[in-house]
Design a protein around this motif. Structure first.
Motif, PDB file in Angstrom:
ATOM      1  N   GLN A   8     -29.773  19.506 -42.744  1.00 40.36           N
ATOM      2  CA  GLN A   8     -30.859  19.307 -41.777  1.00 40.36           C
ATOM      3  C   GLN A   8     -30.383  18.379 -40.663  1.00 40.36           C
ATOM      4  O   GLN A   8     -29.784  17.335 -40.921  1.00 40.36           O
ATOM      5  N   LYS A   9     -30.668  18.771 -39.439  1.00 42.62           N
ATOM      6  CA  LYS A   9     -30.335  17.927 -38.296  1.00 42.62           C
ATOM      7  C   LYS A   9     -31.435  16.883 -38.124  1.00 42.62           C
ATOM      8  O   LYS A   9     -32.607  17.152 -38.377  1.00 42.62           O
ATOM      9  N   GLN A  10     -31.044  15.714 -37.689  1.00 42.06           N
ATOM     10  CA  GLN A  10     -32.018  14.667 -37.402  1.00 42.06           C
ATOM     11  C   GLN A  10     -32.766  15.040 -36.124  1.00 42.06           C
ATOM     12  O   GLN A  10     -32.153  15.499 -35.153  1.00 42.06           O
ATOM     13  N   PRO A  11     -34.080  14.869 -36.096  1.00 42.62           N
ATOM     14  CA  PRO A  11     -34.818  15.178 -34.869  1.00 42.62           C
ATOM     15  C   PRO A  11     -34.444  14.197 -33.753  1.00 42.62           C
ATOM     16  O   PRO A  11     -34.132  13.042 -34.010  1.00 42.62           O
ATOM     17  N   THR A  12     -34.495  14.698 -32.530  1.00 41.77           N
ATOM     18  CA  THR A  12     -34.167  13.846 -31.383  1.00 41.77           C
ATOM     19  C   THR A  12     -35.313  12.880 -31.130  1.00 41.77           C
ATOM     20  O   THR A  12     -36.403  13.015 -31.689  1.00 41.77           O
ATOM     21  N   GLU A  13     -35.068  11.898 -30.265  1.00 49.42           N
ATOM     22  CA  GLU A  13     -36.115  10.929 -29.927  1.00 49.42           C
ATOM     23  C   GLU A  13     -37.315  11.629 -29.314  1.00 49.42           C
ATOM     24  O   GLU A  13     -38.456  11.277 -29.589  1.00 49.42           O
ATOM     25  N   LEU A  16     -39.309  13.233 -32.062  1.00 50.21           N
ATOM     26  CA  LEU A  16     -40.037  12.217 -32.825  1.00 50.21           C
ATOM     27  C   LEU A  16     -41.267  11.738 -32.054  1.00 50.21           C
ATOM     28  O   LEU A  16     -42.354  11.584 -32.618  1.00 50.21           O
TER      29      LEU A  16
END
Length: 62
Positions: A8-13, A16
């Protein structure tokens, strides 16, 4: 057979922030709907007769 799943990729700012704003909007709308329902339930049915009178407006004589 094992399934290969991509990490899973981390969501961008921005994502978020959008998620936070979406959650806040949903909570605010629920609160406002609840307030409206409470006000509507608290107002007696004959209160509509005095819509035109209020602060700054003279009493209407019938």
């Amino acid at each position: 057979m094992a399934r290969d799943t991509a990490p899973q990729k981390q969501p961008t700012e921005a994502q978020l922030r959008e998620a936070r704003l979406k959650a806040a909007l949903k909570t605010n709308m629920a609160r406002r709907k609840a307030q409206t329902r409470a006000r509507d339930a608290a107002v007696p049915e004959d209160a509509d007769d005095n819509k035109d009178s209020g602060p700054g407006r003279p009493e209407q004589e019938s």
